[in-house]
Scaffold this motif. Structure first.
Motif, short mmCIF file in Angstrom:
data_model
loop_
_atom_site.label_atom_id
_atom_site.label_comp_id
_atom_site.label_asym_id
_atom_site.label_seq_id
_atom_site.Cartn_x
_atom_site.Cartn_y
_atom_site.Cartn_z
N LEU A 86 0.78 -1.26 -0.07
CA LEU A 86 0.13 0.11 -0.14
C LEU A 86 0.83 1.23 -0.10
O LEU A 86 0.34 2.29 -0.30
CB LEU A 86 -0.97 -0.08 1.20
CG LEU A 86 -2.25 -0.91 1.05
CD1 LEU A 86 -3.10 -0.73 2.31
CD2 LEU A 86 -3.17 -0.41 -0.07
N LEU B 91 1.27 1.24 -3.85
CA LEU B 91 0.00 1.39 -4.73
C LEU B 91 -0.98 2.72 -4.18
O LEU B 91 -1.60 3.39 -5.03
CB LEU B 91 -1.00 0.22 -4.34
CG LEU B 91 -0.61 -1.06 -5.01
CD1 LEU B 91 -1.68 -2.01 -4.92
CD2 LEU B 91 -0.12 -0.74 -6.48
N ARG B 92 -0.66 3.11 -2.87
CA ARG B 92 -1.55 4.00 -2.51
C ARG B 92 -1.01 5.24 -1.66
O ARG B 92 -1.41 6.24 -0.99
CB ARG B 92 -2.61 3.29 -1.65
CG ARG B 92 -3.62 2.71 -2.17
CD ARG B 92 -4.45 3.13 -3.24
NE ARG B 92 -5.30 2.06 -3.87
CZ ARG B 92 -6.31 2.23 -4.81
NH1 ARG B 92 -6.52 3.91 -5.26
NH2 ARG B 92 -6.97 1.44 -5.32
N ASP C 182 -6.72 -6.48 -2.37
CA ASP C 182 -7.65 -5.69 -2.74
C ASP C 182 -7.01 -4.37 -3.34
O ASP C 182 -7.96 -3.65 -3.81
CB ASP C 182 -8.79 -5.69 -2.14
CG ASP C 182 -8.49 -4.85 -0.93
OD1 ASP C 182 -7.64 -4.41 -0.73
OD2 ASP C 182 -9.62 -4.50 -0.28
N GLY C 183 -5.90 -3.93 -3.17
CA GLY C 183 -5.32 -2.86 -3.57
C GLY C 183 -5.90 -1.79 -2.62
O GLY C 183 -5.30 -0.41 -2.87
N LEU C 184 -6.29 -1.97 -1.41
CA LEU C 184 -6.86 -0.95 -0.73
C LEU C 184 -6.91 -1.13 0.66
O LEU C 184 -6.83 0.00 1.52
CB LEU C 184 -8.21 -0.54 -1.19
CG LEU C 184 -8.77 0.83 -0.74
CD1 LEU C 184 -7.93 2.11 -1.52
CD2 LEU C 184 -10.36 0.94 -1.13
N VAL D 147 -5.93 -2.14 4.51
CA VAL D 147 -4.84 -2.33 5.51
C VAL D 147 -4.64 -3.68 5.92
O VAL D 147 -6.09 -3.91 6.57
CB VAL D 147 -4.57 -1.17 6.32
CG1 VAL D 147 -3.63 -1.55 7.39
CG2 VAL D 147 -4.49 0.14 5.47
#
Lengths: 286, 286
Positions: free
Chosen positions: A24, A27-28, A100-102, A104
């Protein structure tokens, strides 16, 4: 020279691919870090950096998976592996792997040794130039990994022969991209009270100022910066670095001032002396 | 099921550690991405996503190391490896490895296949709740990896049974964290003109509206959202998703409205039909 990193109970050479691409932090941008170094082989003021790091983690709702004692022993092991006299350390904590890419789940915690940053003695002697840039960090008390503006502006900085950006918003300055700001006005040291990371070097400089100069933490306008007698910036890598140009405006005489020089010298003395007794006792114990 | 990622001319299972810990996406949040999916096995509107991705890259001064044609062939290979009927794709571009932790050298470009996101048919039927949140993205036209606010607010969202944040600043709404917003007022479709990512689903919905409803791109106040007949949000994963609660305010009747339903149906028809002729010709060629 062999710098290593620690990740999930293992030590790896620094250039080992250790991370999956669904972290993360990657990705984020959900990550935070801290950065410090040794003097005389001892992590300087580690307790202060650790406190800030754990506070940043709490702000982002991330659990640090190791205790201070556990981290200290990893730092020592990384130091020994490096075979260097002095190293820099970077702690990095992210939201972890997210299928899920989102979401934590379990944070990823990486501890790296790195070569000391390139020193800039020329800057300390002549001063650096910074460019005012209208921006305030989203979470100014968190040492998050969000540095898009600095890197995006890299070409402009080079073109202007400037070393850094000076963030301001609604007329008030906050900090540089990776360091704090102080101004000197009629013998008083002033630094922003809000919207700036609580720098460890900032804290040490304020300690050193005791008995020498009054210190005020308060709002500072960009106009005050431009009209200051002296301006300097503080950070782990910059120490006390004179700022002699802000945009096209020369600060004071255009040369580093006496207050800046005195505080830099006091800081350097602190570094030279740091951990001396500890080293002595460790050596005799070994 | 076997999802793979592409990185530096190799294909790896998705959970392979492929990245060093000094990637600038990770250390400095210097990264951007795009996300799209297949319908009927064909990447939907890839040309639009690719255009946005390369524009985002240009905004951050990063060179994309592959051409559109090159990426298309990697997408096909990843699709074949997955053995799935439909997949999602993620393109991720970062500032690359930085030995000094800061300087951009050669960008890292990762292409991932992923499982389709969890669908929310219940949300489409009943509508979702969003919470107003005072914020505007720094670089709203860049699909950057900066999502700190969304993830930081995850607990509050859950507590409020809300699906997402609605960003507004100075009274004007811009977008949700990962999707665009439309309001319907007296049969007119209105969407913010500024400070919002140019969504591909937003674009398709505006195409579908032609001949049905007038569309206005202009500033929208938060008060207008609260007073709208209908509100919906659009994205690759949400399609046309009715928003029936904004904070504690019910929108319209509190149920999804007819304009929302009509545009959702039009979009679904587009998905069902997408690439049909292309599939036919490919199959007969094979």
């Amino acid at each position: 020279m062999p710098f290593f990193c620690y990740f999930r109970e293992q030590f790896y050479p620094l250039d080992t691919p250790i991370l999956q691409s669904n972290d993360l932090g990657l990705l984020r941008g959900y990550g935070l870090f801290d950065y410090f170094r040794t003097y005389n082989g001892i992590p300087f003021r580690f307790e202060d950096y650790w406190a800030r790091f754990t506070n940043s983690a709490a702000s982002l709702g991330l659990e640090v998976p190791l205790s201070e004692v556990g981290v200290r022993s990893i730092l020592q092991r990384l130091y020994d592996l490096s075979e260097e006299r002095e190293v820099a350390y970077r702690l990095l904590l992210t939201g972890g792997y997210a299928p899920d890419g989102l979401s934590v789940s379990q944070p990823n915690f990486i501890i790296r040794t790195e070569a000391l940053p390139v020193d800039n003695p020329e800057g300390r002697k002549k001063g650096i130039k910074v460019i005012p840039y209208e921006y305030v960090r989203d979470l100014p008390y968190v040492k998050s990994t969000g540095y898009v503006h600095l890197i995006k502006m890299r070409t402009e900085l080079k073109q202007e022969s400037a070393a850094d950006l000076l963030f301001y918003k609604n007329g008030l300055v906050s900090e540089l991209t990776r360091s704090n700001i102080f101004i000197v006005r009629s013998g008083i040291l002033i630094t922003p009270s809000k919207d700036a990371l609580r720098g460890i070097t900032r804290k040490v400089v304020m300690e050193k100022a005791v008995g020498r100069y009054p210190v005020e933490e308060r709002d500072i306008t960009l106009a005050e910066v431009l009209a200051a007698d002296e301006v300097f910036t503080t950070s782990t890598t910059k120490w006390v670095m004179p700022v002699t140009m802000v945009g096209d405006t020369k600060i004071g005489s255009g040369l580093p001032g006496p207050v800046t020089a005195e505080l830099l010298a006091a800081l350097e003395n602190e570094f030279v002396a740091y951990g001396r007794s500890e080293i002595g006792s460790r050596k005799s114990a070994g």
